[in-house]
Design a protein around this motif. Structure first.
Motif, PDB file in Angstrom:
ATOM      1  N   MET A 152      55.486  13.069  31.244  1.00 42.56           N
ATOM      2  CA  MET A 152      55.025  11.779  30.397  1.00 42.56           C
ATOM      3  C   MET A 152      55.648  10.445  31.058  1.00 42.56           C
ATOM      4  N   THR A 153      56.740  10.479  31.416  1.00 40.40           N
ATOM      5  CA  THR A 153      57.377   9.181  32.212  1.00 40.40           C
ATOM      6  C   THR A 153      56.536   8.898  33.552  1.00 40.40           C
ATOM      7  N   ALA A 154      56.204   9.727  34.330  1.00 37.91           N
ATOM      8  CA  ALA A 154      55.479   9.466  35.422  1.00 37.91           C
ATOM      9  C   ALA A 154      54.207   9.218  35.178  1.00 37.91           C
ATOM     10  N   VAL A 155      53.334   9.603  34.297  1.00 36.85           N
ATOM     11  CA  VAL A 155      52.033   9.136  33.842  1.00 36.85           C
ATOM     12  C   VAL A 155      52.212   7.703  33.232  1.00 36.85           C
ATOM     13  N   ALA A 156      53.190   7.283  32.683  1.00 34.05           N
ATOM     14  CA  ALA A 156      53.222   6.155  31.971  1.00 34.05           C
ATOM     15  C   ALA A 156      53.642   5.112  33.145  1.00 34.05           C
ATOM     16  N   GLY A 157      54.456   5.551  33.983  1.00 33.45           N
ATOM     17  CA  GLY A 157      54.705   4.446  35.127  1.00 33.45           C
ATOM     18  C   GLY A 157      53.264   4.277  36.118  1.00 33.45           C
ATOM     19  N   ALA A 181      45.955  11.600  28.623  1.00 33.79           N
ATOM     20  CA  ALA A 181      46.782  12.968  29.103  1.00 33.79           C
ATOM     21  C   ALA A 181      48.173  12.976  28.858  1.00 33.79           C
ATOM     22  N   GLY A 182      48.884  11.715  29.205  1.00 30.45           N
ATOM     23  CA  GLY A 182      49.970  11.695  29.237  1.00 30.45           C
ATOM     24  C   GLY A 182      50.861  11.914  27.827  1.00 30.45           C
TER      25      GLY A 182
END
Length: 682
Positions: A152-157, A181-182
């Motif tokens: 989730m952190t990676a998708v938000a970034g 998707a995140g």
């Protein structure tokens, strides 16, 4: 005039206050719900706890993460869907894209904080003692919750990075899909994944999260554009209204399913803390539904007349109520469900989501018709598909147009078979027997698609949906038409590409480690079933489809596609029957199946799977060939009638008349004297 001019900036000035207040309400309700639900009572006597920072900070971090994720999705929804525009983003869309980038940055930091605090909560140690880079990295690589929050952190970034540099609507839509998707990874690793019927629990929770994100996020930003008096605010609200209705329906239905899974009995709604918080959420949902109806009947018509005050006020109140509901949701996630500490589930039930079914026995395999397992995605998806199709047919008949009854019957029959394949005993035994799984695969890939493509849903939608007025933004009909003739559809609908996807995916799934990996995961198993259905729909749409597309091969080409593809299907079936290696051995070894005692029984089941694939492939091919022949004959008959009508009208463009005239001119030329032809040539 001066009063109106000063009122607008005042409303704009109040807008940040409304948004900040909503976030504050969400955090306050979260803390109250965690306290009331007993989520803070996690300390065990004699064992040091994680500390107050973890206990309360985790709930606050989740609330901020959820709110910023919803804001990101709402801003991207406004840019990519709600605000009218062309392929390149306009100034207003680019402005709100910056809002999406800022909220995505906050989302990334909040998700990272949730990751660290979840680690401290699971190991019951203060954050300062456990949050070292090595421990966090190990948590991410070895624990499902760690991986979910890291993803989730990676998708938000990634979404934040995308929003900074894009200028086209297609990239904005991609960012919206990534943000949606995140949201999903934590749904597959939280409380719902440990429930008895965890397939239904996690899928309903995922649908719930998506519905809430679209509903709340969309409301936030239609409120923003209305308060800021954007020129296209009325159009954005009109587009959002039906979307909000569907989101409300998804939230209500998925919440009901999740409650049924999590609560042992209906009486727990009123006798447990978990049930009471869930009841409060339900009350908030009913109130929000009433506000939505008030919007549609009163404030949206007034907004179309440039009277925005009533809409802005009611939407601001609705947003505060939604913030409270989100706080209740986070508190609910921290509240132990009734029987949460019960260790009565067997390892098989924890793995499958249900107890091991009884042996099938001899023919007629009665358990296939008596063992049922509810699946929210296919249940809600097929119900929505049926209702939308029938609504389209009703609209055509109401205006006097005809629609073949056979198409309606074919569509509804296809949806019925889909339900049987995904929720009957086929779905139950498909997880524990390779032969039944293969039967489920063949039905979804080779039987259901034939019925659904003959229903011609895209043709029905194009006829039933209204055309957008001239000068207005594209509506659903124009978007569907553009999609059907897009470059992507043109590529995937090429007969060669469709055939490779149809046959190649079977080899890719079963002759690699992919099958075992997908079977171990609820999401993976669901993806596999949807994929089989999707590639089947694509292939049979190319061969016998009625709906329009960028290319429609001639009937002879379709026949060649069918003839050239089916030998590879037979090859796949024979390879299964003759294989000496057990496919998905790692998955089958985890199951305690009394009727499959050893490896020899498992290989016999795999041989039966190949036999089913071979036998069930021939009948759909025969049916498809007959359908294609009938379509070919009818097409020739329509062409003959068209030419006859042209001849009857004396149309000079008639190809037969033009060809006859051409032959007559050649004949006249040959009858001319030789000297006249020589002079003309000279």
């Amino acid at each position: 005039m001066a009063t109106e001019t000063t009122a607008a900036p005042r409303r704009i000035a109040r807008l940040p206050l409304v948004l900040v207040t909503s976030l504050g309400v969400a955090v306050a309700v979260t803390i109250l719900a965690v306290w009331a639900g007993g989520g803070a009572d996690t300390a065990v006597p004699g064992i040091p706890g994680a500390g107050a920072l973890t206990t309360w900070g985790l709930s606050v971090a989740r609330t901020v993460s959820n709110a910023s994720a919803v804001a990101t999705i709402g801003a991207l929804l406004l840019v990519a869907v709600l605000l009218p525009g062309g392929r390149r983003l306009g100034p207003a869309q680019l402005r709100y894209l910056n809002w999406a980038a800022m909220s995505a940055v906050l989302w990334a930091f909040a998700a990272a904080a949730t990751l660290v605090l979840t680690l401290a909560d699971l190991f019951a140690q203060p954050v300062g003692e456990i949050a070292s880079p090595a421990v966090v990295a190990d948590f991410i690589t070895t624990d499902a919750q760690g991986r979910s929050y890291a993803l989730m952190t990676a998708v938000a970034g990634l979404v934040a990075t995308l929003c900074v540099g894009i200028g086209r609507a297609s990239w904005a839509r991609l960012a919206l899909l990534l943000a949606l998707a995140g949201l999903l990874p934590p749904a597959f690793t939280g409380h719902s994944s440990a429930a008895g019927n965890h397939d239904a629990a996690v899928v309903s929770l995922a649908l719930h999260l998506l519905g809430v994100a679209v509903w709340v996020g969309g409301l936030v930003f239609v409120l923003v554009v209305a308060a800021r008096r954007e020129k296209q605010a009325a159009a954005a609200v009109r587009r959002f209204s039906p979307l909000a209705g569907w989101a409300l329906l998804a939230v209500a239905a998925s919440g009901l399913v999740n409650a049924a899974v999590r609560l042992p009995s209906p009486g727990d709604v009123f006798t447990s803390r978990y049930g009471l918080i869930m009841l409060a959420k339900a009350v908030a949902l009913v109130l929000l539904g009433g506000i939505g109806q008030w919007h549609r009947s009163r404030t949206i018509p007034a907004l179309n007349d440039s009277k925005r005050r009533a809409f802005v006020r009611l939407a601001a109140g609705e947003l505060l109520l939604m913030a409270a509901a989100m706080g209740l949701a986070v508190g609910l996630a921290r509240t132990p469900a009734p029987g949460a500490g019960d260790a009565s589930l067997s390892p098989t039930a924890e793995l499958l989501g249900f107890e091991m079914p009884p042996p099938l026995g001899d023919f007629p395999w009665t358990p296939l018709f008596t063992q049922w397992h509810f699946d929210p995605l296919f249940a809600f998806g097929t119900a929505a598909a049926a209702l939308l199709y029938l609504a389209g047919v009703r609209k055509l008949r109401a205006r006097g147009d005809k629609w073949p009854v056979g198409r309606t019957v074919s569509w509804l029959l296809g949806l019925t078979v889909t339900v049987l394949a995904t929720m009957s005993g086929l779905a139950v035994y498909g997880k524990v027997m390779f032969s039944v799984h293969m039967g489920q695969h063949m039905i979804l890939a080779m039987t259901v698609p034939i019925l659904l493509v003959l229903g011609a849903p895209a043709t029905l939608a194009l006829r039933a949906l209204p055309a957008a007025p001239k000068g207005e933004p594209d509506g659903p009909r124009e978007i569907l038409m553009r999609l059907l003739h897009s470059r992507y559809v043109k590529v995937v609908s090429h007969p060669v590409v469709a055939s490779v996807l149809f046959i190649g995916s079977a080899f890719a799934v079963y002759y690699t480690s992919l099958f075992e990996t997908l079977m171990r995961s609820h999401l993976g198993h669901l993806f596999m079933l949807v994929h089989f259905l999707a590639v089947g729909l694509l292939f049979f749409w190319v061969v016998i489809g009625i709906d329009p597309g960028p290319r429609r091969p001639p009937h002879l080409g379709r026949l060649f596609t069918l003839i050239l593809t089916m030998p590879f299907h037979s090859w796949f079936s024979i390879s299964l029957m003759s294989s000496t290696a057990l496919i998905g051995e790692g998955w089958w070894s985890l199951l305690d199946r009394p009727w499959i005692a050893d490896a020899a029984d498992a290989m016999d089941d795999q041989y039966n799977a190949g036999s089913i694939a071979w036998a069930t492939g021939d009948i759909p091919v025969l049916i498809t060939t007959i359908i294609l022949a009938v379509q070919w004959v009818r097409s020739d008959q329509r062409e003959a009638r068209r030419i006859d009508r042209q001849i009857d009208r004396g149309d000079d463009r008639d190809p037969l008349a033009a060809y006859n005239a051409y032959l007559a001119s050649l004949h006249a030329r040959d009858r001319r004297p030789a000297n006249s032809r020589t002079s003309e040539e000279s």
